[in-house]
Write a protein that holds these residues in place. Structure first.
Motif, PDB file in Angstrom:
ATOM      1  N   UNK A  11       0.861  -1.190   0.000  1.00 38.33           N
ATOM      2  CA  UNK A  11       0.000   0.000   0.000  1.00 38.33           C
ATOM      3  C   UNK A  11       0.891   1.232   0.000  1.00 38.33           C
ATOM      4  N   UNK A  12       0.333   2.352  -0.446  1.00 40.35           N
ATOM      5  CA  UNK A  12       1.112   3.598  -0.422  1.00 40.35           C
ATOM      6  C   UNK A  12       1.406   3.996   1.018  1.00 40.35           C
ATOM      7  N   UNK A  13       0.531   3.611   1.948  1.00 40.75           N
ATOM      8  CA  UNK A  13       0.749   3.949   3.352  1.00 40.75           C
ATOM      9  C   UNK A  13       1.929   3.182   3.929  1.00 40.75           C
ATOM     10  N   UNK A  14       2.193   1.973   3.419  1.00 39.63           N
ATOM     11  CA  UNK A  14       3.389   1.242   3.845  1.00 39.63           C
ATOM     12  C   UNK A  14       4.645   2.058   3.563  1.00 39.63           C
ATOM     13  N   UNK A  15       4.688   2.690   2.403  1.00 43.48           N
ATOM     14  CA  UNK A  15       5.858   3.493   2.038  1.00 43.48           C
ATOM     15  C   UNK A  15       5.937   4.735   2.924  1.00 43.48           C
ATOM     16  N   UNK A  16       4.786   5.333   3.208  1.00 40.71           N
ATOM     17  CA  UNK A  16       4.774   6.509   4.088  1.00 40.71           C
ATOM     18  C   UNK A  16       5.272   6.133   5.482  1.00 40.71           C
ATOM     19  N   UNK A  17       4.832   5.027   6.005  1.00 37.94           N
ATOM     20  CA  UNK A  17       5.294   4.588   7.337  1.00 37.94           C
ATOM     21  C   UNK A  17       6.803   4.344   7.329  1.00 37.94           C
ATOM     22  N   UNK A  18       7.298   3.745   6.249  1.00 39.75           N
ATOM     23  CA  UNK A  18       8.736   3.523   6.145  1.00 39.75           C
ATOM     24  C   UNK A  18       9.487   4.842   6.148  1.00 39.75           C
ATOM     25  N   UNK A  19       8.985   5.828   5.435  1.00 37.97           N
ATOM     26  CA  UNK A  19       9.623   7.152   5.421  1.00 37.97           C
ATOM     27  C   UNK A  19       9.646   7.752   6.821  1.00 37.97           C
ATOM     28  N   UNK A  20       8.567   7.545   7.573  1.00 37.77           N
ATOM     29  CA  UNK A  20       8.529   8.032   8.962  1.00 37.77           C
ATOM     30  C   UNK A  20       9.586   7.320   9.801  1.00 37.77           C
ATOM     31  N   UNK A  21       9.716   6.008   9.621  1.00 35.92           N
ATOM     32  CA  UNK A  21      10.718   5.250  10.380  1.00 35.92           C
ATOM     33  C   UNK A  21      12.123   5.737  10.063  1.00 35.92           C
ATOM     34  N   UNK A  22      12.397   6.014   8.798  1.00 36.50           N
ATOM     35  CA  UNK A  22      13.726   6.476   8.390  1.00 36.50           C
ATOM     36  C   UNK A  22      14.053   7.845   8.974  1.00 36.50           C
ATOM     37  N   UNK A  23      13.013   8.625   9.274  1.00 39.59           N
ATOM     38  CA  UNK A  23      13.218   9.962   9.843  1.00 39.59           C
ATOM     39  C   UNK A  23      13.081   9.974  11.357  1.00 39.59           C
ATOM     40  N   UNK A  24      12.972   8.792  11.962  1.00 38.19           N
ATOM     41  CA  UNK A  24      12.820   8.722  13.414  1.00 38.19           C
ATOM     42  C   UNK A  24      11.471   9.208  13.886  1.00 38.19           C
ATOM     43  N   UNK A  25      10.461   9.135  13.001  1.00 34.91           N
ATOM     44  CA  UNK A  25       9.135   9.631  13.330  1.00 34.91           C
ATOM     45  C   UNK A  25       8.194   8.545  13.809  1.00 34.91           C
ATOM     46  N   UNK A  26       6.913   8.864  13.800  1.00 40.27           N
ATOM     47  CA  UNK A  26       5.877   8.001  14.339  1.00 40.27           C
ATOM     48  C   UNK A  26       5.318   7.095  13.245  1.00 40.27           C
ATOM     49  N   UNK A  27       5.640   5.802  13.299  1.00 39.59           N
ATOM     50  CA  UNK A  27       5.180   4.876  12.261  1.00 39.59           C
ATOM     51  C   UNK A  27       3.696   4.560  12.397  1.00 39.59           C
ATOM     52  N   UNK A  28       3.074   4.949  13.525  1.00 41.72           N
ATOM     53  CA  UNK A  28       1.626   4.765  13.647  1.00 41.72           C
ATOM     54  C   UNK A  28       0.863   5.859  12.921  1.00 41.72           C
ATOM     55  N   UNK A  29       1.567   6.924  12.512  1.00 38.48           N
ATOM     56  CA  UNK A  29       0.999   8.063  11.771  1.00 38.48           C
ATOM     57  C   UNK A  29       0.040   8.895  12.612  1.00 38.48           C
ATOM     58  N   UNK A  30       0.073   8.714  13.935  1.00 38.80           N
ATOM     59  CA  UNK A  30      -0.767   9.535  14.802  1.00 38.80           C
ATOM     60  C   UNK A  30      -0.191  10.923  14.996  1.00 38.80           C
ATOM     61  N   UNK A  31       1.133  11.020  15.014  1.00 39.73           N
ATOM     62  CA  UNK A  31       1.805  12.295  15.198  1.00 39.73           C
ATOM     63  C   UNK A  31       2.543  12.654  13.909  1.00 39.73           C
ATOM     64  N   UNK A  32       2.570  13.938  13.531  1.00 38.08           N
ATOM     65  CA  UNK A  32       3.278  14.327  12.302  1.00 38.08           C
ATOM     66  C   UNK A  32       4.780  14.087  12.428  1.00 38.08           C
ATOM     67  N   UNK A  33       5.390  13.723  11.318  1.00 37.18           N
ATOM     68  CA  UNK A  33       6.829  13.474  11.267  1.00 37.18           C
ATOM     69  C   UNK A  33       7.519  14.580  10.483  1.00 37.18           C
ATOM     70  N   UNK A  34       8.627  15.056  11.007  1.00 33.66           N
ATOM     71  CA  UNK A  34       9.452  16.010  10.264  1.00 33.66           C
ATOM     72  C   UNK A  34      10.434  15.191   9.424  1.00 33.66           C
ATOM     73  N   UNK A  35      10.148  15.084   8.140  1.00 20.05           N
ATOM     74  CA  UNK A  35      10.954  14.232   7.280  1.00 20.05           C
ATOM     75  C   UNK A  35      12.334  14.832   7.041  1.00 20.05           C
ATOM     76  N   UNK A  36      13.338  13.956   7.112  1.00 16.97           N
ATOM     77  CA  UNK A  36      14.699  14.369   6.812  1.00 16.97           C
ATOM     78  C   UNK A  36      14.947  14.248   5.314  1.00 16.97           C
ATOM     79  N   UNK A  37      15.980  14.923   4.847  1.00 17.01           N
ATOM     80  CA  UNK A  37      16.361  14.785   3.441  1.00 17.01           C
ATOM     81  C   UNK A  37      17.085  13.458   3.271  1.00 17.01           C
TER      82      UNK A  37
END
Length: 724
Positions: free
Chosen positions: A233-259
């Protein structure tokens, strides 16, 4: 191998990975190790003791040092628990007498006299300005010297550490169990899975990773190792991007994406492109996280790769509103708005999980019996395609919709924040409710494995099913929200410990006593140090070096029906900002004496990590049989930014507890009842003997002597009971 994963194995499984080393005469050291373990409430199994005894003394000592550090942290004994009143619980003064003494001492102090006199002239005095208030007046060593040794009692906790396999095998098994969990993990579990996934990326992998948050954590390790991604799913990729940026993989809290690096950027875009290419309809999932996809697109420079990965470009076009991709939810809402229940039901059949979550609403808006029959029939057809967790959650929900008269509706989000409102929904039609419950029971029974000989500890029957790790705090002896467990002992002692990170922080431990009608009887806090029921250890207002507070309760003296321990943040950092914070309770007999904190009397210790400024880990209820039971809550209330205290929160707590009392959770009793239908035999464990052959054992702790081919389910892995 470095032993960094050994503590994870011990915490999650209560197994000691089999130490390897030269053979020798380690029996004496092993017995000494066992004796020290018992002093903190743990014990080696006979098999573990025998294994260690055959190793060299040096190997045993090294194992003991590592293990003791781990179990002390598990029980909260890794810190020094001082108390303001050195004799606590003896000689705790009356609150006003204590405050008066603090004022008197301040008036004899040249440094504070003028300030105190000025405050007294206004009629208002800030306790925090008094030198004797809020800080320890003695060292921890002095406190230890003031207390007798704890007298051992039969009721003291002894958590058995069983012998595990070699460390490599235990680590791999733990990784497979966490990654393949059918229910979401808590924050600690996700962090542990991340470390394990990185280590185990080249080893055996689970056949399926059903929980999306777990998949994101595993995908991060796979991406960094150059392995293929597990995304559909496209959300799987979004969660992965959050994990790579040290963000919230549950998507409850906004993630500040790193470059990201160029390689990572390409991998994420390729993943999105492959998902949408295989199923263009999945573009509709973008709308649920539109803003997050917009921010991610900026970091990925998606426009530069539009030719190479056109389907990925479509994802960000939908997020920006340049391309339409209607979500299933919006189409269902449109049909329901037009009164087309049958059309909405047919559409939802393509997403059975969403259908199950909408069942209550669909049945309430049906105008005809034909529509109600169609909704129930769709659910019956879709049940085999719905996750076991959703099946059980729906079953629990329908059970609680039997009689709505005067009921309250309790809302608890995934962060543990709770609130209550009147339930104004019309009832679910009874015939359809019963038909659905029967279908869900049948579907659950079909999925459960044949247990063979089923051996059940009666104490586990009222433990709530762990349908989400979010409903259970990390810690020792912690049960899922809604669980009920018996409390045996004369003295109940609560404790909280915290250590601030950067600024002065004041946590306040309180206990509210309520009667059967949820009216206040009394409370213990820094504003009420003594009551008929017990004593408070005194207020500590700064925790630069760590601080502890205690409440001692004589259960036989408690007036009322409910005891509600709470932790309030009076000032400073929140539960998620402090360096460390945990709550727990101890049970002991009156004649045992001992220090304010005795690790082998600790029955529960849980981490305090959640939103809000008020924590409610659990409540204690006097049953109809006169005995006391713990009911697990794991809740956080918003509170106010500062100066939270029990006096201002009595109504909120009473309202919340009244609402929670009206809700019944699915428990282990429900699933074992279904499992018994296919069992060759079902036995309630007597606490002593075990059958000779293999069993499926379900209980609070693993008994010694089980057949090696037995399947063992305890709170540490109770999630494995939830069918996939």
């Amino acid at each position: 191998m470095v032993h960094r994963f050994e503590p994870l194995v011990i915490r999650h499984t209560h197994r000691l990975p089999a130490p390897c080393g030269p053979a020798g005469q380690g029996a004496v050291a092993a017995r000494q190790f066992d004796a020290i373990l018992m002093s903190v409430g743990f014990k080696l199994s006979a098999e573990a003791l025998g294994h260690l005894s055959a190793l060299s003394e040096g190997t045993v000592v090294d194992t003991a040092v590592r293990t003791l550090d781990t179990v002390r942290a598990m029980v909260g004994d890794h810190v020094q628990h001082n108390a303001y009143f050195i004799d606590f619980p003896a000689h705790v003064p009356d609150t006003l007498d204590f405050w008066t003494r603090c004022v008197s001492e301040a008036l004899t102090d040249d440094a504070s006299r003028d300030s105190v006199l000025a405050q007294l002239s206004t009629g208002v005095l800030d306790l925090l300005t008094l030198p004797a208030y809020g800080g320890y007046q003695h060292t921890y060593a002095q406190l230890l010297a003031a207390h007798d040794e704890l007298i051992a009692a039969a009721g003291d906790r002894l958590t058995v550490l069983h012998l595990g396999a070699a460390l490599d095998e235990e680590v791999s098994a733990l990784y497979l169990a966490l990654a393949g969990s059918t229910t979401p993990l808590g924050d600690e579990g996700l962090a542990d899975l991340a470390a394990l996934a990185e280590h185990c990326v080249d080893g055996p992998q689970p056949g399926e990773i059903p929980v999306r948050e777990n998949r994101a954590v595993v995908n991060r390790a796979r991406l960094e190792a150059g392995a293929g991604l597990l995304v559909d799913t496209v959300t799987d990729v979004l969660r992965l991007a959050c994990a790579l940026s040290g963000g919230d993989v549950t998507l409850l809290e906004p993630t500040r994406f790193r470059s990201p690096s160029r390689a990572v950027r390409r991998a994420l875009l390729a993943g999105l492109d492959a998902v949408v290419c295989a199923s263009p309809a999945k573009l509709a999932d973008v709308a649920a996280h539109r803003e997050a996809f917009k921010r991610l697109g900026e970091r990925l420079h998606a426009h530069e790769y539009a030719t190479r990965w056109p389907h990925a470009a479509d994802v960000f076009a939908v997020a920006r509103g340049e391309k339409e991709a209607r979500s299933l939810d919006s189409r269902v809402a449109e049909l329901l708005g037009a009164g087309d229940v049958l059309g909405a039901t047919r559409l939802l059949e393509s997403a059975p999980g969403k259908l199950f979550r909408a069942l209550d609403h669909l049945l309430r808006v049906c105008a005809t019996q034909e529509e109600r029959d169609a909704v129930v029939a769709a659910a019956e057809r879709g049940a085999p395609r719905v996750s076991g967790r959703v099946v059980l959650s729906t079953r629990e929900h329908l059970h609680n919709r039997a009689d709505p008269g005067g009921a309250r509706r309790v809302f608890i989000n995934r962060l543990g924040r709770a609130w209550v409102s009147d339930d104004t929904r019309p009832p679910v039609p009874e015939a359809e409710r019963e038909r659905l419950i029967a279908a869900l029971d049948a579907e659950t029974r079909r999925r459960l494995p044949a247990p063979g000989h089923l051996l059940i500890d009666p104490e586990v029957l009222d433990v709530a099913l762990p349908l989400s790790g979010k409903a259970t705090a990390a810690g020792l002896g912690v049960l899922p929200r809604g669980s009920l467990s018996r409390v045996d002992g004369e003295l109940l002692r609560f404790f909280v410990h915290w250590k601030q990170t950067a600024r002065s922080t004041d946590f306040d431990l309180s206990a509210l006593m309520l009667d059967a009608s949820y009216e206040t009887v009394a409370w213990l806090s820094y504003t009420a140090l003594t009551e008929l029921e017990g004593e408070h250890s005194g207020d500590i207002t700064d925790a630069a070096e760590g601080a502890s507070e205690f409440i001692n309760l004589r259960l036989g003296a408690v007036r009322g029906t409910h005891v509600v321990p709470q932790v309030y943040i009076f000032s400073g950092e929140g539960f998620e900002q402090v360096e460390e914070s945990f709550f727990g309770f101890m049970l002991r007999d009156a004649e045992q004496k001992g220090r304010p904190f005795e690790p082998r009397t600790v029955r529960m210790k849980s981490e305090l990590r959640g939103p809000g400024r008020v924590a409610m880990p659990l409540t204690f209820v006097r049953g109809d049989d006169g005995r006391w039971y713990a009911k697990w809550l794991h809740l956080y209330l918003r509170g106010t930014p500062s100066s939270n205290r029990v006096e201002g929160n009595q109504v909120s707590v009473a309202t919340l507890l009244r609402g929670l009392a009206e809700r019944e959770h699915l428990t282990v009793r429900y699933l074992t009842g279904l499992m018994a239908d296919r069992a060759t035999a079902t036995t309630l464990w007597d606490g002593a003997s075990v059958p000779e052959g293999p069993v499926t054992y379900i209980g609070l702790e693993r008994p010694e002597g089980l057949h090696p081919d037995s399947r063992v389910l305890t709170p540490e892995n109770l999630r494995d009971l939830i069918p996939g």
